[in-house]
Write a protein that holds these residues in place. Sequence first.
Motif, PDB file in Angstrom:
ATOM      1  N   ASN A   1       0.848  -1.182   0.000  1.00 34.38           N
ATOM      2  CA  ASN A   1       0.000   0.000   0.000  1.00 34.38           C
ATOM      3  C   ASN A   1       0.898   1.251   0.000  1.00 34.38           C
ATOM      4  O   ASN A   1       1.765   1.415   0.842  1.00 34.38           O
ATOM      5  N   TYR A   2       0.653   2.123  -0.953  1.00 27.03           N
ATOM      6  CA  TYR A   2       1.502   3.316  -1.124  1.00 27.03           C
ATOM      7  C   TYR A   2       1.404   4.256   0.077  1.00 27.03           C
ATOM      8  O   TYR A   2       2.413   4.799   0.534  1.00 27.03           O
ATOM      9  N   ALA A   3       0.195   4.414   0.613  1.00 23.95           N
ATOM     10  CA  ALA A   3       0.024   5.299   1.779  1.00 23.95           C
ATOM     11  C   ALA A   3       0.822   4.774   2.968  1.00 23.95           C
ATOM     12  O   ALA A   3       1.428   5.557   3.714  1.00 23.95           O
ATOM     13  N   ALA A   4       0.852   3.477   3.162  1.00 19.65           N
ATOM     14  CA  ALA A   4       1.615   2.884   4.264  1.00 19.65           C
ATOM     15  C   ALA A   4       3.111   3.109   4.063  1.00 19.65           C
ATOM     16  O   ALA A   4       3.840   3.379   5.024  1.00 19.65           O
ATOM     17  N   LEU A   5       3.567   3.011   2.818  1.00 18.71           N
ATOM     18  CA  LEU A   5       4.975   3.259   2.507  1.00 18.71           C
ATOM     19  C   LEU A   5       5.351   4.698   2.850  1.00 18.71           C
ATOM     20  O   LEU A   5       6.376   4.949   3.486  1.00 18.71           O
TER      21      LEU A   5
ATOM     22  N   GLN B   1       3.853   6.709   4.972  1.00 19.62           N
ATOM     23  CA  GLN B   1       3.809   6.865   6.429  1.00 19.62           C
ATOM     24  C   GLN B   1       5.066   6.298   7.072  1.00 19.62           C
ATOM     25  O   GLN B   1       5.644   6.909   7.974  1.00 19.62           O
ATOM     26  N   GLN B   2       5.525   5.153   6.608  1.00 18.66           N
ATOM     27  CA  GLN B   2       6.747   4.550   7.127  1.00 18.66           C
ATOM     28  C   GLN B   2       7.950   5.460   6.865  1.00 18.66           C
ATOM     29  O   GLN B   2       8.781   5.664   7.748  1.00 18.66           O
ATOM     30  N   GLN B   3       8.026   6.032   5.666  1.00 16.69           N
ATOM     31  CA  GLN B   3       9.140   6.922   5.336  1.00 16.69           C
ATOM     32  C   GLN B   3       9.104   8.183   6.187  1.00 16.69           C
ATOM     33  O   GLN B   3      10.157   8.673   6.611  1.00 16.69           O
TER      34      GLN B   3
ATOM     35  N   LYS C   1      11.542  11.176  10.746  1.00 16.87           N
ATOM     36  CA  LYS C   1      11.479  11.831  12.063  1.00 16.87           C
ATOM     37  C   LYS C   1      12.544  11.262  12.998  1.00 16.87           C
ATOM     38  O   LYS C   1      13.128  11.988  13.790  1.00 16.87           O
ATOM     39  N   GLN C   2      12.808   9.973  12.885  1.00 19.38           N
ATOM     40  CA  GLN C   2      13.786   9.326  13.757  1.00 19.38           C
ATOM     41  C   GLN C   2      15.212   9.631  13.331  1.00 19.38           C
ATOM     42  O   GLN C   2      16.086   9.842  14.166  1.00 19.38           O
ATOM     43  N   ASN C   3      15.455   9.676  12.035  1.00 21.79           N
ATOM     44  CA  ASN C   3      16.812   9.847  11.523  1.00 21.79           C
ATOM     45  C   ASN C   3      17.226  11.297  11.366  1.00 21.79           C
ATOM     46  O   ASN C   3      18.405  11.586  11.265  1.00 21.79           O
ATOM     47  N   LEU C   4      16.272  12.190  11.290  1.00 25.69           N
ATOM     48  CA  LEU C   4      16.534  13.615  11.098  1.00 25.69           C
ATOM     49  C   LEU C   4      17.444  13.856   9.895  1.00 25.69           C
ATOM     50  O   LEU C   4      18.423  14.589   9.960  1.00 25.69           O
TER      51      LEU C   4
ATOM     52  N   GLU D   1      18.710  15.312   6.364  1.00 27.00           N
ATOM     53  CA  GLU D   1      18.600  16.664   5.828  1.00 27.00           C
ATOM     54  C   GLU D   1      17.674  16.712   4.616  1.00 27.00           C
ATOM     55  O   GLU D   1      16.862  17.599   4.494  1.00 27.00           O
ATOM     56  N   LYS D   2      17.827  15.768   3.702  1.00 30.19           N
ATOM     57  CA  LYS D   2      16.994  15.764   2.505  1.00 30.19           C
ATOM     58  C   LYS D   2      16.268  14.430   2.425  1.00 30.19           C
ATOM     59  O   LYS D   2      16.894  13.381   2.331  1.00 30.19           O
ATOM     60  N   THR D   3      14.966  14.485   2.456  1.00 34.26           N
ATOM     61  CA  THR D   3      14.171  13.278   2.426  1.00 34.26           C
ATOM     62  C   THR D   3      13.527  13.108   1.067  1.00 34.26           C
ATOM     63  O   THR D   3      13.046  14.063   0.473  1.00 34.26           O
ATOM     64  N   VAL D   4      13.548  11.891   0.588  1.00 35.42           N
ATOM     65  CA  VAL D   4      12.877  11.544  -0.655  1.00 35.42           C
ATOM     66  C   VAL D   4      11.772  10.572  -0.295  1.00 35.42           C
ATOM     67  O   VAL D   4      12.027   9.546   0.329  1.00 35.42           O
ATOM     68  N   TYR D   5      10.557  10.912  -0.657  1.00 38.00           N
ATOM     69  CA  TYR D   5       9.410  10.072  -0.344  1.00 38.00           C
ATOM     70  C   TYR D   5       8.923   9.355  -1.594  1.00 38.00           C
ATOM     71  O   TYR D   5       9.083   9.840  -2.706  1.00 38.00           O
ATOM     72  N   GLY D   6       8.305   8.217  -1.393  1.00 41.51           N
ATOM     73  CA  GLY D   6       7.713   7.479  -2.492  1.00 41.51           C
ATOM     74  C   GLY D   6       8.665   6.434  -3.028  1.00 41.51           C
ATOM     75  O   GLY D   6       9.585   5.989  -2.341  1.00 41.51           O
ATOM     76  N   ILE D   7       8.439   6.046  -4.272  1.00 36.93           N
ATOM     77  CA  ILE D   7       9.270   5.042  -4.919  1.00 36.93           C
ATOM     78  C   ILE D   7       9.794   5.609  -6.230  1.00 36.93           C
ATOM     79  O   ILE D   7       9.210   6.527  -6.800  1.00 36.93           O
ATOM     80  N   GLN D   8      10.893   5.051  -6.691  1.00 37.69           N
ATOM     81  CA  GLN D   8      11.499   5.479  -7.949  1.00 37.69           C
ATOM     82  C   GLN D   8      10.689   4.898  -9.106  1.00 37.69           C
ATOM     83  O   GLN D   8      10.377   3.718  -9.115  1.00 37.69           O
ATOM     84  N   LEU D   9      10.327   5.737 -10.058  1.00 36.83           N
ATOM     85  CA  LEU D   9       9.652   5.251 -11.259  1.00 36.83           C
ATOM     86  C   LEU D   9      10.702   4.876 -12.291  1.00 36.83           C
ATOM     87  O   LEU D   9      11.540   5.694 -12.654  1.00 36.83           O
TER      88      LEU D   9
END
Length: 66
Positions: free
Chosen positions: A1-5, A7-9, A14-17, A19-27
């Motif tokens: 489920n994409y929404a669960a992915l 949320q997990q990211q 939040k835990q790792n802090l 600097e640059k976060t990439v959300y989702g999956i690579q197309l």
Amino acid sequence: NYAALIQQQINEDKQNLREKTVYGIQLTEEKLNDFRDEQIGQLKELMDEATKPNKKFAISKDSDHK
């Protein structure tokens, strides 16, 4: 489920802090080739909106309006 992915990211971010976060999956190129032209256009519009600089605007009180 994409929404669960997503949320997990977010929780990991939040835990790792990081600097640059990439959300989702690579197309992959193969997956992109399966998109219709209209879908590619929608993705482009979404990217443009998501990466727009924040615009600040002022809301002024209209003394003539009651």
